[in-house]
Design an enzyme around this catalytic site. Structure first.
Site, PDB file in Angstrom:
ATOM      1  N   LEU A  35       0.717  -1.295  -0.152  1.00 57.03           N
ATOM      2  CA  LEU A  35      -0.008   0.036   0.025  1.00 57.03           C
ATOM      3  C   LEU A  35       0.898   1.109   0.073  1.00 57.03           C
ATOM      4  CD1 LEU A  35      -2.780  -0.917   2.152  1.00 57.03           C
ATOM      5  CD2 LEU A  35      -2.713  -1.122  -0.059  1.00 57.03           C
ATOM      6  N   ASP A  62       5.563  -6.078   2.644  1.00 56.96           N
ATOM      7  CA  ASP A  62       6.508  -5.818   1.470  1.00 56.96           C
ATOM      8  C   ASP A  62       7.071  -7.163   1.018  1.00 56.96           C
ATOM      9  OD1 ASP A  62       9.161  -5.097   0.134  1.00 56.96           O
ATOM     10  OD2 ASP A  62       9.093  -3.110   1.488  1.00 56.96           O
ATOM     11  N   PHE A  84       3.468  -8.381  -9.268  1.00 60.80           N
ATOM     12  CA  PHE A  84       3.164  -7.283 -10.169  1.00 60.80           C
ATOM     13  C   PHE A  84       3.639  -6.012  -9.146  1.00 60.80           C
ATOM     14  CE2 PHE A  84      -0.504  -9.559 -11.664  1.00 60.80           C
ATOM     15  CZ  PHE A  84      -0.817  -9.169 -12.892  1.00 60.80           C
ATOM     16  N   GLU A  87       7.690  -0.191  -8.248  1.00 60.33           N
ATOM     17  CA  GLU A  87       7.573   1.278  -8.275  1.00 60.33           C
ATOM     18  C   GLU A  87       7.555   1.378  -9.980  1.00 60.33           C
ATOM     19  OE1 GLU A  87       7.166   3.753  -6.287  1.00 60.33           O
ATOM     20  OE2 GLU A  87       7.184   2.495  -4.512  1.00 60.33           O
ATOM     21  N   GLU A 130       9.661  -1.636 -21.576  1.00 64.73           N
ATOM     22  CA  GLU A 130      10.633  -0.615 -21.568  1.00 64.73           C
ATOM     23  C   GLU A 130      12.144  -1.061 -21.370  1.00 64.73           C
ATOM     24  OE1 GLU A 130       9.239   2.859 -19.100  1.00 64.73           O
ATOM     25  OE2 GLU A 130       7.245   2.163 -19.739  1.00 64.73           O
ATOM     26  N   LYS A 157      13.713  -2.811 -13.751  1.00 62.29           N
ATOM     27  CA  LYS A 157      12.691  -3.831 -14.088  1.00 62.29           C
ATOM     28  C   LYS A 157      13.958  -4.702 -14.909  1.00 62.29           C
ATOM     29  CE  LYS A 157       8.857  -4.414 -14.044  1.00 62.29           C
ATOM     30  NZ  LYS A 157       8.176  -5.201 -12.804  1.00 62.29           N
ATOM     31  N   TYR A 210       5.316  16.195 -23.286  1.00 64.68           N
ATOM     32  CA  TYR A 210       6.584  16.378 -23.172  1.00 64.68           C
ATOM     33  C   TYR A 210       7.422  16.411 -24.456  1.00 64.68           C
ATOM     34  CZ  TYR A 210       6.375  14.535 -18.489  1.00 64.68           C
ATOM     35  OH  TYR A 210       6.104  14.113 -17.343  1.00 64.68           O
ATOM     36  N   ASP A 275      11.308  18.184 -22.332  1.00 61.99           N
ATOM     37  CA  ASP A 275      11.209  16.890 -22.540  1.00 61.99           C
ATOM     38  C   ASP A 275      11.654  15.995 -21.419  1.00 61.99           C
ATOM     39  OD1 ASP A 275      10.615  14.535 -23.967  1.00 61.99           O
ATOM     40  OD2 ASP A 275      11.932  14.807 -25.723  1.00 61.99           O
ATOM     41  N   ARG A 276      11.142  14.863 -21.034  1.00 55.24           N
ATOM     42  CA  ARG A 276      11.895  13.962 -19.999  1.00 55.24           C
ATOM     43  C   ARG A 276      12.942  13.523 -20.269  1.00 55.24           C
ATOM     44  NH1 ARG A 276       8.178   8.479 -19.927  1.00 55.24           N
ATOM     45  NH2 ARG A 276       6.982   9.668 -18.251  1.00 55.24           N
TER      46      ARG A 276
HETATM   47  P1  NAD Z   1       1.152   0.448  -9.762  1.00 58.14           P
HETATM   48  O1  NAD Z   1       1.980   1.522  -9.624  1.00 58.14           O
HETATM   49  O2  NAD Z   1      -0.403   0.980 -10.148  1.00 58.14           O
HETATM   50  O3  NAD Z   1       0.829  -0.491  -8.668  1.00 58.14           O
HETATM   51  C1  NAD Z   1       2.150  -1.222  -7.951  1.00 58.14           C
HETATM   52  C2  NAD Z   1       1.503  -1.686  -6.619  1.00 58.14           C
HETATM   53  O4  NAD Z   1       2.439  -2.327  -6.025  1.00 58.14           O
HETATM   54  C3  NAD Z   1       0.746  -0.781  -5.756  1.00 58.14           C
HETATM   55  O5  NAD Z   1      -0.337  -1.630  -5.245  1.00 58.14           O
HETATM   56  C4  NAD Z   1       1.763  -0.833  -4.563  1.00 58.14           C
HETATM   57  O6  NAD Z   1       1.216  -0.646  -3.211  1.00 58.14           O
HETATM   58  C5  NAD Z   1       2.441  -2.185  -4.592  1.00 58.14           C
HETATM   59  N1  NAD Z   1       3.837  -2.266  -4.167  1.00 58.14           N
HETATM   60  C6  NAD Z   1       4.776  -1.341  -4.392  1.00 58.14           C
HETATM   61  N2  NAD Z   1       5.946  -1.713  -3.952  1.00 58.14           N
HETATM   62  C7  NAD Z   1       5.666  -2.644  -3.009  1.00 58.14           C
HETATM   63  C8  NAD Z   1       6.521  -3.664  -2.067  1.00 58.14           C
HETATM   64  N3  NAD Z   1       7.695  -3.355  -1.871  1.00 58.14           N
HETATM   65  N4  NAD Z   1       5.750  -4.651  -1.541  1.00 58.14           N
HETATM   66  C9  NAD Z   1       4.414  -5.077  -1.928  1.00 58.14           C
HETATM   67  N5  NAD Z   1       3.950  -4.300  -2.615  1.00 58.14           N
HETATM   68  C10 NAD Z   1       4.331  -3.152  -3.340  1.00 58.14           C
HETATM   69  O7  NAD Z   1       1.587  -0.321 -11.136  1.00 58.14           O
HETATM   70  P2  NAD Z   1       0.895  -1.120 -12.306  1.00 58.14           P
HETATM   71  O8  NAD Z   1       0.774  -0.092 -13.433  1.00 58.14           O
HETATM   72  O9  NAD Z   1      -0.298  -1.745 -11.897  1.00 58.14           O
HETATM   73  O10 NAD Z   1       2.113  -2.194 -12.755  1.00 58.14           O
HETATM   74  C11 NAD Z   1       2.071  -3.283 -12.180  1.00 58.14           C
HETATM   75  C12 NAD Z   1       3.285  -4.165 -12.875  1.00 58.14           C
HETATM   76  O11 NAD Z   1       3.148  -4.120 -14.324  1.00 58.14           O
HETATM   77  C13 NAD Z   1       4.662  -3.617 -12.414  1.00 58.14           C
HETATM   78  O12 NAD Z   1       5.571  -4.791 -12.276  1.00 58.14           O
HETATM   79  C14 NAD Z   1       4.967  -2.781 -13.887  1.00 58.14           C
HETATM   80  O13 NAD Z   1       6.342  -2.760 -13.995  1.00 58.14           O
HETATM   81  C15 NAD Z   1       4.400  -3.780 -14.773  1.00 58.14           C
HETATM   82  N6  NAD Z   1       3.991  -3.139 -16.148  1.00 58.14           N
HETATM   83  C16 NAD Z   1       3.140  -1.995 -16.094  1.00 58.14           C
HETATM   84  C17 NAD Z   1       2.815  -1.445 -17.014  1.00 58.14           C
HETATM   85  C18 NAD Z   1       1.797  -0.350 -17.176  1.00 58.14           C
HETATM   86  O14 NAD Z   1       1.545   0.289 -18.283  1.00 58.14           O
HETATM   87  N7  NAD Z   1       1.194   0.128 -16.084  1.00 58.14           N
HETATM   88  C19 NAD Z   1       3.138  -2.033 -18.637  1.00 58.14           C
HETATM   89  C20 NAD Z   1       3.936  -2.978 -18.402  1.00 58.14           C
HETATM   90  C21 NAD Z   1       4.170  -3.732 -17.341  1.00 58.14           C
HETATM   91  P1  TYD Z   2       3.646   7.597 -19.069  1.00 60.74           P
HETATM   92  O1  TYD Z   2       2.128   7.123 -18.845  1.00 60.74           O
HETATM   93  O2  TYD Z   2       4.439   7.984 -17.903  1.00 60.74           O
HETATM   94  O3  TYD Z   2       4.249   6.092 -19.270  1.00 60.74           O
HETATM   95  P2  TYD Z   2       5.830   5.551 -19.936  1.00 60.74           P
HETATM   96  O4  TYD Z   2       6.625   6.745 -19.639  1.00 60.74           O
HETATM   97  O5  TYD Z   2       6.013   4.263 -18.807  1.00 60.74           O
HETATM   98  O6  TYD Z   2       5.693   5.046 -21.325  1.00 60.74           O
HETATM   99  O7  TYD Z   2       4.014   8.187 -20.118  1.00 60.74           O
HETATM  100  C1  TYD Z   2       3.382   7.871 -21.649  1.00 60.74           C
HETATM  101  C2  TYD Z   2       4.125   8.783 -22.453  1.00 60.74           C
HETATM  102  O8  TYD Z   2       3.360  10.125 -22.283  1.00 60.74           O
HETATM  103  C3  TYD Z   2       5.508   9.039 -22.482  1.00 60.74           C
HETATM  104  O9  TYD Z   2       5.955   9.347 -23.822  1.00 60.74           O
HETATM  105  C4  TYD Z   2       5.824  10.226 -21.562  1.00 60.74           C
HETATM  106  C5  TYD Z   2       4.484  11.116 -22.099  1.00 60.74           C
HETATM  107  N1  TYD Z   2       4.210  11.936 -20.782  1.00 60.74           N
HETATM  108  C6  TYD Z   2       3.889  13.496 -21.520  1.00 60.74           C
HETATM  109  O10 TYD Z   2       4.064  13.896 -22.416  1.00 60.74           O
HETATM  110  N2  TYD Z   2       3.351  14.013 -20.361  1.00 60.74           N
HETATM  111  C7  TYD Z   2       3.377  13.729 -19.090  1.00 60.74           C
HETATM  112  O11 TYD Z   2       2.735  14.410 -18.342  1.00 60.74           O
HETATM  113  C8  TYD Z   2       3.389  12.310 -18.714  1.00 60.74           C
HETATM  114  C9  TYD Z   2       2.999  11.902 -17.609  1.00 60.74           C
HETATM  115  C10 TYD Z   2       3.746  11.506 -19.705  1.00 60.74           C
END
Ligand code: NAD
Ligand code: TYD
Length: 340
Positions: A35, A62, A84, A87, A130, A157, A210, A275-276
């Site tokens: 959480l 954790d 899953f 961070e 990524e 990752k 960005y 840009d990022r």
């Molecule tokens: P999120 O940030 O929404 O959720 C992460 C969850 O992990 C949260 O509930 C947090 O409380 C929990 N958490 C964090 N650190 C922890 C710890 N040390 N122990 C236990 N719980 C912990 O993330 P998400 O977008 O749901 O992504 C989930 C997974 O999918 C991640 O591993 C991410 O790298 C991967 N992923 C995400 C995307 C995307 O587009 N969001 C795409 C590909 C892969």
């Molecule tokens: P994001 O949702 O942070 O995912 P990731 O970086 O993991 O791909 O960003 C998606 C795309 O959007 C990425 O190219 C960065 C861009 N972006 C912006 O242009 N402005 C913003 O404020 C954010 C958060 C992302």
């Protein structure tokens, strides 16, 4: 089957637990989540009401806590771990990489080692496109593409992916790694592009794009990703990596304009901001291996998925306000500062 899901209170984990409990009547899920700011117990209120104490158990903690993980594995006779927990926000990793190292590398390794030494039959590690780095205008990442991460997030990752791979090679442990493209859908924390832009557009706030806005992401609906992880858990081959994608490559500016048009808001809200650093230009996924071996195919097209997602965020404004109550304002002010 009894599955230990970690990070189940986050965006994808919540959707995965809801999907799996509804689809598999014989499945029990133990959700271990720390959480953090990104985890929200409320996402699973319905699951708790329907299955709490029977097919669903929540434990706050954790993944690095080996004693707690071992306890959960023993008490609940866990058959598989799906990791899953992480961070996940690239911009936060640029601001401070340390929690990413701790959870995504140290935590993942601790969880993996505990699962292996306790004899859990299968370990599914959820990773990201990524880790492959960035693409030019042509081509797509395959599972053979060398890892070349460019942000602290993706580097953390990739490190975990290598530890999972090494665990399979060294000990013969049954691991599966999944790598997926950018997800969108309900319960995504409003720091990521799509929910951030929806929220800001609704409030007539400037939308920070960005660079030139031409960075490309391949968008997949979160339920399609969940189905991919489900297939990897049930049918994936030990030691293998599977890519998942949505076959929906879009430049960011197009996504932002789609959101503005759907909400009837003017494009004058767009601000092109600095840009990022290290911003990956383009991601695209070759998921033919998952299609061939697992029968994976994305079912959502982007237009339908975005319409449903927009409707969800409009109907769940209270959820958005609730999850923003943590350190959201502090991070947003520090990161975007005077840029928007
Ligand atoms: P999120 O940030 O929404 O959720 C992460 C969850 O992990 C949260 O509930 C947090 O409380 C929990 N958490 C964090 N650190 C922890 C710890 N040390 N122990 C236990 N719980 C912990 O993330 P998400 O977008 O749901 O992504 C989930 C997974 O999918 C991640 O591993 C991410 O790298 C991967 N992923 C995400 C995307 C995307 O587009 N969001 C795409 C590909 C892969
Ligand atoms: P994001 O949702 O942070 O995912 P990731 O970086 O993991 O791909 O960003 C998606 C795309 O959007 C990425 O190219 C960065 C861009 N972006 C912006 O242009 N402005 C913003 O404020 C954010 C958060 C992302």
């Amino acid at each position: 089957m009894r599955v230990l899901v970690t990070g189940g209170c986050g965006f994808i984990g919540s959707n995965f637990i809801i999907h799996m409990l509804a689809t598999h009547q014989d499945m029990t899920i133990v959700n271990l989540d720390k959480l953090t700011y990104a985890g929200n117990l409320g996402n699973l209120a319905g699951v708790r009401r329907e299955h709490g104490g029977t097919r669903y158990v929540f434990a706050r903690g954790d993944i690095a806590n080996a004693e707690l993980v071992a306890h959960l594995i023993t008490v609940h006779k866990v058959d598989a771990v799906v990791n899953f927990a992480a961070e996940t926000h690239v911009d936060r990793s640029i601001a401070d990489a340390s929690p990413f190292i701790q959870t995504n590398i140290v935590g993942a390794q601790a969880l993996l080692e505990t699962a292996r030494t306790m004899g859990v039959p299968r370990f599914v590690h959820v990773s990201t496109d990524e880790v492959y780095g960035t693409l030019g205008p042509e081509g797509a990442f395959s599972e053979e593409t060398p890892l070349a991460p460019n942000s602290p997030y993706s580097a953390s990752k990739a490190a975990a992916d290598l530890l999972v791979r090494a665990c399979h090679e060294t000990y013969g442990y049954d691991t599966v790694i999944t790598r997926c493209s950018n997800n969108y859908g309900p319960y995504q924390f409003p720091e990521k592009l799509i929910p951030l832009m929806i929220g800001r557009a609704v409030n007539d706030e400037p939308l920070p794009v960005y660079g030139d806005g031409k960075n490309v992401r391949d968008w997949i609906h979160v339920l399609d990703h969940c189905r991919g992880v489900e297939l990897a858990l049930l049918k994936g081959r030990a030691g293998e990596v599977y890519n998942f994608g949505g076959a929906a490559e879009k430049p960011n500016i197009e996504v932002v304009k789609t959101i503005l048009a759907a909400l009837g808001k003017p494009e004058s809200l767009i601000r092109f901001v600095t840009d990022r650093p290290g911003h990956d230009r383009r991601y695209a996924m070759d998921f033919s291996k998952a299609r061939r071996e697992l029968g994976f195919a994305p079912s959502y097209d982007f237009t339908r998925g975005m319409a449903e997602t927009l409707a969800w965020y409009l109907e769940n404004a209270a959820w958005v306000e609730d999850v923003k109550s943590g350190n959201y304002a502090r991070f947003m002010a520090a990161w975007y500062g005077e840029r928007v």
